[in-house]
Scaffold this motif. Structure first.
Motif, PDB file in Angstrom:
ATOM      1  N   ILE A  90       0.834  -1.069   0.117  1.00  0.00           N
ATOM      2  CA  ILE A  90       0.188  -0.195   0.116  1.00  0.00           C
ATOM      3  C   ILE A  90       0.809   1.181   0.042  1.00  0.00           C
TER       4      ILE A  90
ATOM      5  N   LYS B   2      -2.323   5.148   6.308  1.00  0.00           N
ATOM      6  CA  LYS B   2      -3.503   4.703   5.223  1.00  0.00           C
ATOM      7  C   LYS B   2      -3.920   3.217   5.379  1.00  0.00           C
TER       8      LYS B   2
ATOM      9  N   PRO C   9      -6.279   0.968   3.784  1.00  0.00           N
ATOM     10  CA  PRO C   9      -7.536   0.864   3.051  1.00  0.00           C
ATOM     11  C   PRO C   9      -8.779   0.122   3.466  1.00  0.00           C
TER      12      PRO C   9
ATOM     13  N   ARG D  67     -11.382   1.489   5.273  1.00  0.00           N
ATOM     14  CA  ARG D  67     -12.340   2.528   4.651  1.00  0.00           C
ATOM     15  C   ARG D  67     -13.894   2.613   4.977  1.00  0.00           C
TER      16      ARG D  67
ATOM     17  N   MET E 134     -10.097   5.236   6.334  1.00  0.00           N
ATOM     18  CA  MET E 134      -8.874   4.877   5.777  1.00  0.00           C
ATOM     19  C   MET E 134      -7.720   5.384   6.385  1.00  0.00           C
TER      20      MET E 134
END
Length: 112
Positions: free
Chosen positions: A16, A69, A71, A74, A79
């Motif tokens: 990521i 962050k 994901p 989210r 997120m």
């Protein structure tokens, strides 16, 4: 039947990372904090499950803040997260600019 790990899940990236828009927002805040003398160094980590932007006051110490962050979060908590030096989540949400406001308050000082 043998299943190869992650080959059967092509939608899961190998790591990521922050995209250009996200880095622009983060580096804008970073530049203002450096100009104010609060921050001096940063580090970026692109991991398998999250991306982390770490902020340091000095190079050889633990990060003051981590902008993360995740994901996979989210649809739950959001997120993005700002994590303090002690590991406490200071702010979490789905909009990066809104989450970073917790750090922008540090720029506002009373003038005597």
């Amino acid at each position: 039947m043998t299943v190869q790990p992650f080959e059967s899940f092509p939608h899961i990236p190998a790591q990521i990372s922050f995209d250009r828009r996200e880095l622009q927002v983060i580096l804008s805040l970073y530049g203002r904090m450096v100009a104010a003398g609060e921050w001096r160094d940063y580090g970026i980590s692109a991991l398998r499950d999250r991306a982390v932007f770490s902020v340091f006051r000095r190079t050889a110490e633990n990060p003051l803040y981590r902008i993360e962050k995740h994901p996979r979060l989210r649809m739950r908590q959001g997120m993005y997260a700002v994590v303090g030096m002690d590991g406490q989540v200071l702010k979490r949400g789905g909009d990066l600019k809104t989450v970073l406001r917790v750090l922008e308050r540090k720029l506002i000082r009373s003038v005597d």
